[in-house]
Design a protein around this motif. Structure first.
Motif, mmCIF file in Angstrom:
data_model
loop_
_atom_site.group_PDB
_atom_site.id
_atom_site.type_symbol
_atom_site.label_atom_id
_atom_site.label_comp_id
_atom_site.label_asym_id
_atom_site.label_seq_id
_atom_site.Cartn_x
_atom_site.Cartn_y
_atom_site.Cartn_z
ATOM 1 N N ALA A 353 39.524 37.375 48.084
ATOM 2 C CA ALA A 353 40.394 37.315 46.906
ATOM 3 C C ALA A 353 41.710 36.628 47.216
ATOM 4 O O ALA A 353 42.293 35.965 46.360
ATOM 5 C CB ALA A 353 40.652 38.718 46.368
ATOM 6 N N ALA A 354 42.184 36.768 48.452
ATOM 7 C CA ALA A 354 43.453 36.138 48.830
ATOM 8 C C ALA A 354 43.308 34.648 49.081
ATOM 9 O O ALA A 354 44.295 33.926 49.130
ATOM 10 C CB ALA A 354 44.017 36.808 50.083
ATOM 11 N N GLY A 355 42.061 34.178 49.195
ATOM 12 C CA GLY A 355 41.857 32.767 49.507
ATOM 13 C C GLY A 355 41.815 31.859 48.314
ATOM 14 O O GLY A 355 41.698 30.644 48.463
ATOM 15 N N GLY A 356 41.867 32.389 47.088
ATOM 16 C CA GLY A 356 41.790 31.525 45.911
ATOM 17 C C GLY A 356 42.026 32.320 44.661
ATOM 18 O O GLY A 356 42.347 33.509 44.701
ATOM 19 N N PRO A 357 41.865 31.674 43.517
ATOM 20 C CA PRO A 357 42.084 32.360 42.241
ATOM 21 C C PRO A 357 41.100 33.497 42.059
ATOM 22 O O PRO A 357 39.929 33.374 42.392
ATOM 23 C CB PRO A 357 41.873 31.260 41.194
ATOM 24 C CG PRO A 357 41.896 29.975 41.948
ATOM 25 C CD PRO A 357 41.495 30.274 43.349
ATOM 26 N N ALA A 358 41.567 34.588 41.528
ATOM 27 C CA ALA A 358 40.720 35.761 41.309
ATOM 28 C C ALA A 358 40.170 35.717 39.895
ATOM 29 O O ALA A 358 40.514 36.506 39.039
ATOM 30 C CB ALA A 358 41.506 37.049 41.540
ATOM 31 N N SER A 359 39.318 34.740 39.627
ATOM 32 C CA SER A 359 38.725 34.613 38.298
ATOM 33 C C SER A 359 37.595 35.598 38.143
ATOM 34 O O SER A 359 36.903 35.913 39.109
ATOM 35 C CB SER A 359 38.193 33.190 38.110
ATOM 36 O OG SER A 359 37.349 33.123 36.983
ATOM 37 N N PRO A 360 37.318 36.105 36.935
ATOM 38 C CA PRO A 360 36.208 37.030 36.748
ATOM 39 C C PRO A 360 34.874 36.403 37.098
ATOM 40 O O PRO A 360 33.941 37.098 37.434
ATOM 41 C CB PRO A 360 36.290 37.391 35.260
ATOM 42 C CG PRO A 360 37.677 37.051 34.848
ATOM 43 C CD PRO A 360 38.102 35.921 35.717
ATOM 44 N N ARG A 361 34.752 35.056 37.000
ATOM 45 C CA ARG A 361 33.473 34.423 37.245
ATOM 46 C C ARG A 361 33.379 33.801 38.630
ATOM 47 O O ARG A 361 32.310 33.758 39.207
ATOM 48 C CB ARG A 361 33.220 33.337 36.189
ATOM 49 C CG ARG A 361 33.009 33.913 34.801
ATOM 50 C CD ARG A 361 32.672 32.791 33.835
ATOM 51 N NE ARG A 361 32.466 33.325 32.496
ATOM 52 C CZ ARG A 361 31.341 33.818 32.046
ATOM 53 N NH1 ARG A 361 30.306 33.872 32.836
ATOM 54 N NH2 ARG A 361 31.235 34.284 30.824
ATOM 55 N N THR A 362 34.448 33.272 39.143
ATOM 56 C CA THR A 362 34.355 32.469 40.352
ATOM 57 C C THR A 362 35.075 33.056 41.533
ATOM 58 O O THR A 362 35.158 32.419 42.570
ATOM 59 C CB THR A 362 34.919 31.063 40.085
ATOM 60 O OG1 THR A 362 36.283 31.200 39.688
ATOM 61 C CG2 THR A 362 34.147 30.381 38.973
ATOM 62 N N GLY A 363 35.614 34.240 41.452
ATOM 63 C CA GLY A 363 36.293 34.844 42.583
ATOM 64 C C GLY A 363 36.169 36.346 42.560
ATOM 65 O O GLY A 363 35.733 36.933 41.592
ATOM 66 N N THR A 364 36.550 36.963 43.659
ATOM 67 C CA THR A 364 36.533 38.412 43.713
ATOM 68 C C THR A 364 37.779 38.956 43.035
ATOM 69 O O THR A 364 38.893 38.570 43.370
ATOM 70 C CB THR A 364 36.496 38.878 45.175
ATOM 71 O OG1 THR A 364 35.367 38.296 45.809
ATOM 72 C CG2 THR A 364 36.382 40.390 45.241
ATOM 73 N N SER A 365 37.619 39.845 42.098
ATOM 74 C CA SER A 365 38.772 40.409 41.402
ATOM 75 C C SER A 365 39.625 41.198 42.377
ATOM 76 O O SER A 365 39.148 41.735 43.381
ATOM 77 C CB SER A 365 38.301 41.321 40.267
ATOM 78 O OG SER A 365 37.520 40.593 39.351
ATOM 79 N N VAL A 366 40.915 41.268 42.056
ATOM 80 C CA VAL A 366 41.852 41.900 42.978
ATOM 81 C C VAL A 366 41.617 43.401 43.088
ATOM 82 O O VAL A 366 42.074 44.033 44.043
ATOM 83 C CB VAL A 366 43.293 41.621 42.534
ATOM 84 C CG1 VAL A 366 43.607 40.151 42.641
ATOM 85 C CG2 VAL A 366 43.513 42.091 41.089
ATOM 86 N N TRP A 367 40.895 43.987 42.145
ATOM 87 C CA TRP A 367 40.680 45.424 42.195
ATOM 88 C C TRP A 367 39.523 45.808 43.100
ATOM 89 O O TRP A 367 39.339 46.994 43.389
ATOM 90 C CB TRP A 367 40.413 45.960 40.790
ATOM 91 C CG TRP A 367 39.274 45.273 40.091
ATOM 92 C CD1 TRP A 367 39.352 44.252 39.203
ATOM 93 C CD2 TRP A 367 37.882 45.557 40.255
ATOM 94 N NE1 TRP A 367 38.104 43.881 38.795
ATOM 95 C CE2 TRP A 367 37.179 44.661 39.424
ATOM 96 C CE3 TRP A 367 37.150 46.479 41.016
ATOM 97 C CZ2 TRP A 367 35.794 44.651 39.331
ATOM 98 C CZ3 TRP A 367 35.764 46.472 40.921
ATOM 99 C CH2 TRP A 367 35.103 45.562 40.082
ATOM 100 N N ALA A 368 38.715 44.853 43.530
ATOM 101 C CA ALA A 368 37.491 45.195 44.265
ATOM 102 C C ALA A 368 37.809 45.870 45.596
ATOM 103 O O ALA A 368 37.206 46.895 45.940
ATOM 104 C CB ALA A 368 36.657 43.933 44.487
ATOM 105 N N ALA A 369 38.737 45.311 46.361
ATOM 106 C CA ALA A 369 39.061 45.880 47.671
ATOM 107 C C ALA A 369 39.670 47.275 47.560
ATOM 108 O O ALA A 369 39.239 48.195 48.273
ATOM 109 C CB ALA A 369 39.985 44.934 48.443
ATOM 110 N N PRO A 370 40.660 47.515 46.696
ATOM 111 C CA PRO A 370 41.164 48.891 46.577
ATOM 112 C C PRO A 370 40.111 49.892 46.127
ATOM 113 O O PRO A 370 40.091 51.029 46.609
ATOM 114 C CB PRO A 370 42.289 48.761 45.536
ATOM 115 C CG PRO A 370 42.723 47.348 45.616
ATOM 116 C CD PRO A 370 41.501 46.566 45.931
ATOM 117 N N VAL A 371 39.239 49.482 45.224
ATOM 118 C CA VAL A 371 38.183 50.399 44.786
ATOM 119 C C VAL A 371 37.230 50.711 45.936
ATOM 120 O O VAL A 371 36.742 51.839 46.080
ATOM 121 C CB VAL A 371 37.427 49.801 43.579
ATOM 122 C CG1 VAL A 371 36.190 50.620 43.254
ATOM 123 C CG2 VAL A 371 38.338 49.761 42.366
#
Length: 592
Positions: A353-371
């Motif tokens: 997620a830190a390596g690029g945009p956190a788009s719902p389709r093309t990236g890992t959302s920022v909430w995934a790691a905390p969850v």
């Protein structure tokens, strides 16, 4: 026109009469007309109806429409009559005729805007009437499977089923529950009890459908790849999520018992899903064609790994009656293993997620790691809360788990002021507190000193508070350090008066003195007040037995004389003592 009307009237009369005869036959069990005879008549009527439909007779639209509605009924009745006369596999024969009727409608009536709907509606009603009789047979799976094929055939004819645009293509979805019911009935009849035999074929079909729709249909209209406000869900995402849920959830429910292969495979599948989330170009290219594949993969990884570890960990430490099992460390292995996998997934997702945009389709959302971190905390905590009361003699377990959770809270505090890190900090602290409380209630303190449970939690509170003080110069020491210092010193001080041990006396005195000195050095009010109070009370607790012995061996009048001398000294220096007390108060108030 009159001849056509007369022919149509005759056709309707014949069909109605034969239908009444068929009803009487099935109701009474016998009739004057043999089933083969009225089946032959229905066949003739069906043939006449086919001629009305196929022959290019201009100006006969109404007659051909009525024929399109009556012909399937006549042919289905004929099939039922012949099968009744033969007394064998009647439902299978009728289901086969339904397929032929659907195929005729898809080929000969593909462009008939009025006749094909009438033809299909009557065919569907005949198939629906067949279901009760088919389900009552010993081979119910076969007609259901044939009806599923008929649904697929009926969905075609106006373009491809997958890539077409005709509304008729949605009829293909009827084949899915019919074929699933056929499979499940066949498995039940053969006494198959393996859950995966029922769920994995359906999950595979759903997954293939999602992949086929993704690869062969045009991508759905979506928002820009870097727009977090885009809607990531569509039908293909729902299919993909349903496939994963069907393959995971039923097996998860029964993973507590039985051989260890099932939970191991579930954890492996969850780990694979977690790895696919950051698989790079492959998943990214698939996601850009429409469905949001990462969201189902993230949820599946969390459920498969965390849920399986919790269920298997609890059941491995308890037997069927809820009592302690013989191998409690097996439960710890499941809980710790699941937590480690989720933490590794959180690190990988956070880096992605830190390596690029956190788009719902093309990236890992920022909430995934905390969850994922939250899932690791729950995975480690829940089995221990259940197993500690069942194994009160295992004192090392709650000590280690409480210390690990407390250490995790300190790591989360180091990531603050991020909102997710702050939440994880308090969740980890709460989980550690629950484990400590559970262990104390279960009587673990009879096996090990209670400070082994409370000290890690107190140290975590103090360390996290120290980090807060370092980040925020305006923050006071009481909200940052007060709770941790009180938890670390007051229980031991209370035990100092009730259960005196040499090790506790030495360690409590050294800890209280260290807290006092650190507070004086750093100009912190909470450590100075708490450390100083504990040092005084601790010293009093140690000298109190000597004072009791001394008070019994010295005459009372001598003590009265000493008290009088002290009173005179205090009275002579009263003003100076008041000034010193005010100076001490001002000094304490000026501390942070």
């Amino acid at each position: 026109m009159e001849a056509g009307c007369l022919a149509l009237t005759a056709l309707i009369a014949v069909v109605v009469g034969l239908t009444s005869t068929a009803v009487q036959t099935f109701a009474a069990g016998e009739s004057a007309l043999h089933p083969a005879a009225w089946a032959t008549l229905l066949t003739i009527v069906g043939a006449v109806g086919l001629l009305w439909i196929l022959l290019p007779v201009p100006g006969r639209t109404q007659e051909r429409l009525v024929a399109a509605a009556l012909t399937p009924a006549a042919l289905l009745g004929a099939a039922a009559g012949f099968s009744r006369a033969a007394n064998a596999w009647g439902d299978v024969v009728v289901a086969g005729v339904v397929i032929l009727l659907a195929a005729f409608g898809a080929s000969a009536l593909a462009r008939a805007t009025t006749r094909r709907p009438a033809w299909d509606v009557v065919t569907a009603l005949g198939a629906l009437a067949l279901l009760p009789a088919a389900l009552a047979t010993a081979h119910a799976w076969l007609p259901l499977l044939l009806l599923a094929v008929a649904a697929l055939v009926a969905a075609s004819g106006n373009g491809p089923v997958l890539t077409g645009s005709a509304p008729r293509r949605h009829l293909a979805w009827v084949a899915l529950p019919l074929s699933t019911a056929a499979l499940w009935i066949a498995l039940v009849q053969r006494s198959v009890t393996l859950v995966e035999a029922y769920t994995l074929p359906l999950a595979g079909v759903l997954l293939l459908l999602a992949a086929a729709l993704t690869l062969w249909r045009e991508p759905a209209v979506t928002s820009a790849p870097d727009d977090d406000r885009g809607l990531p869900l569509d039908g293909r995402t729902a299919l993909f999520a349903a496939a994963l849920a069907t393959g995971i959830l039923p097996s998860l429910v029964v993973s507590g018992g039985g051989p260890v292969v099932r939970p191991l495979l579930l954890v492996l599948a969850g780990s694979l899903a977690a790895a696919l989330v950051v698989a790079g170009p492959a998943v990214r290219a698939l996601a850009t064609r429409g469905p949001a594949v990462r969201l189902p993969l993230i949820v599946s990884a969390l459920v498969a790994v965390g849920g399986t570890s919790v269920v298997r960990g609890v059941t491995a430490g308890l037997d069927g009656a809820g009592r302690s099992a013989a191998a409690p460390w097996t439960a710890d292995a499941w809980a710790a293993g699941g937590a480690v996998i989720l933490l590794a997934a959180a690190l990988a997702w956070r880096r992605d997620a830190a390596g690029g945009p956190a788009s719902p389709r093309t990236g890992t959302s920022v909430w995934a790691a905390p969850v994922a971190v939250l899932g690791a905390i729950v995975t480690l905590t829940v089995p221990e809360l259940v197993l500690v009361p069942a194994h009160p003699g295992e004192a090392i377990r709650p000590v280690v788990v409480a210390a690990v959770l407390a250490g995790g809270s300190v790591l989360a505090a180091g990531r603050a002021p991020a909102q997710a890190a702050g939440l994880l900090r308090f969740v980890a602290l709460g989980a550690s507190a629950f484990v400590v409380f559970d262990a104390l209630v279960a009587g673990v303190a009879h096996r090990v000193a209670f400070e082994a449970l409370t000290a890690p939690l107190a140290a975590a509170l103090v360390a996290a508070g120290a980090l807060d003080l370092r980040r925020d110069a305006s923050r006071r020491s009481w909200p940052a350090l007060g709770a941790g210092l009180l938890l670390g010193l007051l229980p031991s001080l209370a035990a100092d008066y009730l259960d005196v041990t040499v090790l506790r006396v030495v360690l409590l005195g050294a800890a209280a003195l260290a807290v006092l000195l650190v507070g004086v050095r750093a100009h912190l009010q909470a450590p100075v007040v708490i450390g100083g109070a504990v040092v005084i009370l601790h010293a009093l607790a140690q000298v109190w037995p000597g004072l009791q012995v001394l008070s019994t061996s010295v005459p009372w009048w001598l003590w009265a004389g000493v008290g009088g001398v002290l009173l005179i000294v205090v009275a002579a220096t009263y003003e100076r003592r008041i000034q010193q007390a005010r100076a001490v108060t001002r000094t304490l108030a000026s501390l942070r």
